[in-house]
Design an enzyme around this catalytic site. Structure first.
Site, PDB file in Angstrom:
ATOM      1  N   ASP A  96      -3.838  -3.884 -18.845  1.00 36.42           N
ATOM      2  CA  ASP A  96      -2.824  -2.837 -19.078  1.00 36.42           C
ATOM      3  C   ASP A  96      -2.900  -2.239 -20.481  1.00 36.42           C
ATOM      4  OD1 ASP A  96      -1.865  -3.393 -16.498  1.00 36.42           O
ATOM      5  OD2 ASP A  96      -0.395  -4.827 -17.240  1.00 36.42           O
TER       6      ASP A  96
ATOM      7  N   GLY B   7       0.785  -1.235   0.000  1.00 40.13           N
ATOM      8  CA  GLY B   7       0.000   0.000   0.000  1.00 40.13           C
ATOM      9  C   GLY B   7       0.815   1.282   0.000  1.00 40.13           C
ATOM     10  N   SER B   8       2.046   1.241  -0.521  1.00 36.49           N
ATOM     11  CA  SER B   8       2.812   2.502  -0.524  1.00 36.49           C
ATOM     12  C   SER B   8       2.213   3.507  -1.513  1.00 36.49           C
ATOM     13  CB  SER B   8       4.292   2.249  -0.808  1.00 36.49           C
ATOM     14  OG  SER B   8       4.495   1.836  -2.127  1.00 36.49           O
ATOM     15  N   ASN B   9       1.605   3.024  -2.586  1.00 37.36           N
ATOM     16  CA  ASN B   9       0.922   3.955  -3.508  1.00 37.36           C
ATOM     17  C   ASN B   9      -0.334   4.537  -2.864  1.00 37.36           C
ATOM     18  OD1 ASN B   9       2.242   4.227  -6.275  1.00 37.36           O
ATOM     19  ND2 ASN B   9       2.354   2.014  -5.922  1.00 37.36           N
TER      20      ASN B   9
ATOM     21  N   ASN C  65      -5.035   2.838 -13.160  1.00 37.05           N
ATOM     22  CA  ASN C  65      -4.161   1.767 -12.665  1.00 37.05           C
ATOM     23  C   ASN C  65      -2.718   2.253 -12.727  1.00 37.05           C
ATOM     24  OD1 ASN C  65      -3.301  -0.938 -11.915  1.00 37.05           O
ATOM     25  ND2 ASN C  65      -2.663  -1.202 -14.042  1.00 37.05           N
TER      26      ASN C  65
ATOM     27  N   GLU D  45       6.651   5.873  -9.143  1.00 34.77           N
ATOM     28  CA  GLU D  45       5.211   5.579  -9.049  1.00 34.77           C
ATOM     29  C   GLU D  45       4.514   6.556  -8.114  1.00 34.77           C
ATOM     30  OE1 GLU D  45       3.935   1.510  -8.427  1.00 34.77           O
ATOM     31  OE2 GLU D  45       5.877   0.776  -9.080  1.00 34.77           O
TER      32      GLU D  45
ATOM     33  N   HIS E 179       1.138   0.899 -13.117  1.00 37.33           N
ATOM     34  CA  HIS E 179       1.888  -0.288 -13.522  1.00 37.33           C
ATOM     35  C   HIS E 179       3.384   0.031 -13.458  1.00 37.33           C
ATOM     36  CE1 HIS E 179       2.525  -4.141 -15.455  1.00 37.33           C
ATOM     37  NE2 HIS E 179       3.467  -3.543 -16.176  1.00 37.33           N
TER      38      HIS E 179
HETATM   39  C1  GAR Z   1       3.598  -1.407  -7.287  1.00 42.08           C
HETATM   40  O1  GAR Z   1       4.881  -1.490  -7.825  1.00 42.08           O
HETATM   41  C2  GAR Z   1       2.559  -1.425  -8.395  1.00 42.08           C
HETATM   42  O2  GAR Z   1       2.939  -0.715  -9.535  1.00 42.08           O
HETATM   43  C3  GAR Z   1       2.480  -2.896  -8.692  1.00 42.08           C
HETATM   44  O3  GAR Z   1       2.532  -3.501  -7.421  1.00 42.08           O
HETATM   45  C4  GAR Z   1       3.271  -2.682  -6.509  1.00 42.08           C
HETATM   46  C5  GAR Z   1       2.410  -2.404  -5.297  1.00 42.08           C
HETATM   47  O4  GAR Z   1       3.101  -1.645  -4.352  1.00 42.08           O
HETATM   48  N1  GAR Z   1       1.293  -3.204  -9.415  1.00 42.08           N
HETATM   49  C6  GAR Z   1       1.243  -4.120 -10.381  1.00 42.08           C
HETATM   50  O5  GAR Z   1       2.195  -4.801 -10.695  1.00 42.08           O
HETATM   51  C7  GAR Z   1      -0.098  -4.276 -11.066  1.00 42.08           C
HETATM   52  N2  GAR Z   1       0.052  -4.821 -12.367  1.00 42.08           N
HETATM   53  P1  GAR Z   1       2.337  -0.910  -3.159  1.00 42.08           P
HETATM   54  O6  GAR Z   1       1.361  -1.937  -2.565  1.00 42.08           O
HETATM   55  O7  GAR Z   1       3.419  -0.543  -2.207  1.00 42.08           O
HETATM   56  O8  GAR Z   1       1.606   0.278  -3.712  1.00 42.08           O
END
Ligand code: GAR
Length: 215
Positions: free
Chosen positions: A154, A15-17, A111, A183, A113
């Site tokens: 995607d 969940g850092s995003n 989304n 990101e 990616h």
């Molecule tokens: C992120 O790198 C995101 O781009 C990727 O998963 C990670 C989640 O990090 N998503 C995908 O690969 C989807 N196709 P987070 O939970 O720390 O946000």
């Protein structure tokens, strides 16, 4: 006072995003918006802890709880409409969003990616697998992409993309960490832009509504 844009954020992991979005709202970089709901496909996702810390409502919709896909879709639709969702953000969501939901929120689903789409994306490319593919291909740069979600994987229209170099001796983890920083920047910019567009649209609609019957 304009009504805030309600964001529902879908997550599966750290969940850092999501955190970047919550911080972006807190700092005012993302204006006139709130995270109304966080839905996780994984009951153990740390993203849920982050959401609760911010007082955000959370729910888990997983195959373990709802083995039938139609029930998962139904439950997710109920939750999204109860939260009066204006836009959905897939922030590290590792499941495919049901087509019914994609159609219901068309043009309002984003989304993130972790690659430069069209490089290393589509079915099977998620999380660390993407960075592994970048290193295996010998690419000299990678990056991240925010795009609208359509019924493909995607394949939706790109909103923002930013590059970062692949460095000699990079490991999957080192590259993933460098891409994750990018990101966090572009997810906040893209969500801010989307919320501004939706706010303008709402304002125009209510102005249009106010004109009804007067002319
Ligand atoms: C992120 O790198 C995101 O781009 C990727 O998963 C990670 C989640 O990090 N998503 C995908 O690969 C989807 N196709 P987070 O939970 O720390 O946000």
């Amino acid at each position: 006072m304009r009504a805030k844009i309600n964001l529902s954020v879908l997550v599966s992991g750290g969940g850092s995003n999501l955190q970047a979005i919550l911080d972006g709202i807190d700092s005012g970089t993302i204006a006139n918006a709130r995270v109304a709901l966080v839905i996780s496909s994984n009951p153990d996702a740390f993203a849920l802890t982050r959401a609760r810390k911010f007082g955000v409502e959370t729910a888990v919709v997983s195959a373990a709880i709802f083995p039938r896909e139609s029930r998962r879709t139904e439950r997710m639709s109920e939750l999204l409409s109860k939260a009066k969702t204006d836009a959905i953000i897939l922030a590290g969501y590792m499941s495919i969003l049901p087509a019914e939901i994609v159609r219901a929120y068309e043009g309002r689903i984003l989304n993130i990616h972790p690659s430069l789409i069209p490089r290393h994306c589509g079915k099977g490319y998620y999380g660390k697998r993407v960075h592994r593919a970048v290193l295996d291909a010998g690419d000299s740069e990678s990056g991240a992409t925010v795009h609208f979600v359509d019924e493909g994987v995607d394949t939706g229209e790109i909103i923002l993309q930013r590059k970062t170099p692949v460095l000699p001796g990079d490991t999957v983890d080192a590259l993933a960490a460098r891409v994750l920083k990018v990101e966090h920047e572009i997810i906040v910019e893209a969500v801010a832009r989307t919320c501004a567009t939706l706010s303008e649209r709402n304002a125009e609609e209510s102005a249009g509504g106010a004109d009804d019957g007067t002319g």
